[in-house]
Design a protein around this motif. Structure first.
Motif, PDB file in Angstrom:
ATOM      1  N   UNK A 104       0.788  -1.209   0.239  1.00 29.17           N
ATOM      2  CA  UNK A 104       0.229   0.132  -0.187  1.00 29.17           C
ATOM      3  C   UNK A 104       0.583   1.163   0.064  1.00 29.17           C
ATOM      4  N   UNK A 105       1.680   1.375  -0.413  1.00 25.33           N
ATOM      5  CA  UNK A 105       2.989   2.483  -0.452  1.00 25.33           C
ATOM      6  C   UNK A 105       2.691   3.123  -1.949  1.00 25.33           C
ATOM      7  N   UNK A 124       3.324   7.002  -4.444  1.00 23.02           N
ATOM      8  CA  UNK A 124       4.721   7.360  -4.425  1.00 23.02           C
ATOM      9  C   UNK A 124       5.128   7.788  -3.275  1.00 23.02           C
ATOM     10  N   UNK A 125       6.837   9.120  -3.022  1.00 23.79           N
ATOM     11  CA  UNK A 125       7.234   9.599  -2.009  1.00 23.79           C
ATOM     12  C   UNK A 125       7.850  10.637  -2.838  1.00 23.79           C
ATOM     13  N   UNK A 155      -3.124  11.997  -4.565  1.00 26.02           N
ATOM     14  CA  UNK A 155      -3.452  11.491  -5.980  1.00 26.02           C
ATOM     15  C   UNK A 155      -3.266   9.715  -5.258  1.00 26.02           C
ATOM     16  N   UNK A 191      -6.211   8.893  -3.350  1.00 27.03           N
ATOM     17  CA  UNK A 191      -7.481   8.407  -4.891  1.00 27.03           C
ATOM     18  C   UNK A 191      -7.454   6.486  -4.981  1.00 27.03           C
ATOM     19  N   UNK A 192      -6.264   6.717  -4.966  1.00 25.53           N
ATOM     20  CA  UNK A 192      -5.541   5.291  -4.901  1.00 25.53           C
ATOM     21  C   UNK A 192      -6.055   3.840  -3.545  1.00 25.53           C
ATOM     22  N   UNK A 216      -3.707   4.534  -1.261  1.00 23.52           N
ATOM     23  CA  UNK A 216      -2.700   3.810  -0.649  1.00 23.52           C
ATOM     24  C   UNK A 216      -1.854   5.000   0.473  1.00 23.52           C
TER      25      UNK A 216
END
Lengths: 265, 265
Positions: A132-133, A135-136, A157, A160-161, A163
């Motif tokens: 569930x990681x 974007x950094x 963003x 929405x997913x 994460x």
């Protein structure tokens, strides 16, 4: 004979270096330490001296980014084994990737010895799932009064997913810059008041990680409001904005870890 | 006095364990090894015997997922220090997170010693940037003739954000299952022929990583068509579908790394 450039990860704290990393330091002709991205340099210096008997040279950002030919490339061209010890995992930073490219272009052999870095450990050691990681992104201080809105877009963003968003916080030891959790949250809430898209609020949950895996490590799971109360910490700091819907096992383990490692005093 | 449960990461190959990990094994009353997710177990067994003098007990999936009370919890309740050595980074797998929760519920103290795992090293050691890492997904064999379309959706979604997709491939040592790069690509291209949304094609670029950081490591950057030609490899395998637009430095370093570590014979 040409030498070699070896990047050795020092891990998140000195005894999290790997056996291979120690071996490469022992075999080295020159040992350098990247000294501008980490906080535990005192420990690292004493570790290198006492555990490997090597006198390490601490390099500044300028030594690595501008004077790399004299410091690193030239000795390797002359046949020496040059080790650069990098806090964390060596290729997490772009500068070190560029060094590999430079070495290779000049026909110098290279090797990279990984070590535990902040990614993915800020998540996994807090009980969050690697699957569930999201974007950094790095959260920076406002520059000339302008706050970068990019982190807001990344969180939105990732949300929405469903994460998690790992937020690295601005740090520059040479300049004495080290963002605290409280400051990071202030910036985030300021972004919300600018954008008003309902991405962040005081009740949003997050994990504040400081000095991960060191003797003073702090891992706190709570709302952004709770986390602003945290006292300053030697850091470095990472703030993970958890996904809108956490898995029940994540929530359970994040609470267990937080009870164990969150000293609120 | 209650004992303790300590999860120790064994890293990607045996000498990538950390100094702290070795110390915890030396201090342990019981040393177990999770033996169903890794391939280099022979090396790990001989490493533990020769380097730590400890006789490790190798646990099956059943021992850990079903019989954890007898194997792990009970000895810890009786006051013993129980170390479970986990290939890679210990909390990357859900089973081990659940063990922590179970231990904690019974009042057993715990500790986690991280080590380099496949995430993020499949990317960074291939020259790809950690900031461009998208959601991770596991590619599985068709079950009863049905192929899971989920990996296709994840790649499509990561593409929209110009992120790399790390695809872990199905592996179960106990069942003799180990997906090869060629098989992974076949499944992906089959998904494309089912969905026809133009996400994947033979000309799509990717990095095929096998046995990362071991003596036989293979890192190959190329088109999916090129990569299907790769011979079988002891693995384990990870396939990173690179982002639609790679950064020039990523592309340059991925090529350098591939020239060094891609043995096409």
């Amino acid at each position: 004979m040409r030498g070699k450039l070896i990047l050795v990860g020092a891990g998140l704290s000195v005894d999290l270096i790997t056996l291979r990393g120690v071996k490469r330091i022992l075999e080295a002709d020159i040992v350098y330490v990247d000294s501008y991205t980490s906080i535990t340099l005192g420990d690292l210096r004493s570790f290198l001296t006492t555990q490997t008997g090597k006198e390490a040279v601490f390099l500044s950002r300028k030594d690595i980014e501008e004077k790399y030919f004299e410091t690193i490339i030239k000795p390797a061209l002359e046949g020496l084994k040059v080790v650069l010890v990098v806090p964390g995992n060596p290729l997490d930073a772009t500068t070190h990737v560029a060094l590999l490219s430079e070495a290779s272009r000049r026909g110098i052999d290279f090797e990279v010895v990984p070590a535990p870095g902040i990614i993915p450990n800020a998540l996994t050691m807090s009980g969050l799932m690697i699957y569930k990681m999201g974007k950094v992104v790095t959260l920076t201080y406002p520059k000339s009064g302008i706050i970068s809105e990019y982190p807001y877009d990344v969180i939105k963003d990732n949300d929405l997913r469903n994460l998690h968003t790992p937020l690295l916080t601005e740090i520059d030891i040479e300049k004495g810059v080290k963002m605290q959790v409280r400051e990071a949250i202030e910036i985030l809430l300021q972004l919300e008041s600018m954008r008003r898209e309902g991405v962040l609020s005081e009740s949003r949950k997050a994990v504040a990680v400081s000095g991960l895996s060191g003797s003073e490590q702090r891992i706190c799971f709570g709302t952004l409001k709770d986390l602003t109360e945290l006292p300053d910490h030697e850091g470095p700091h990472t703030l993970v904005i958890t996904s809108p819907k956490m898995h029940f096992l994540e929530e359970e383990v994040a609470q267990i870890i937080s009870r164990k490692y969150c000293q609120l005093t």
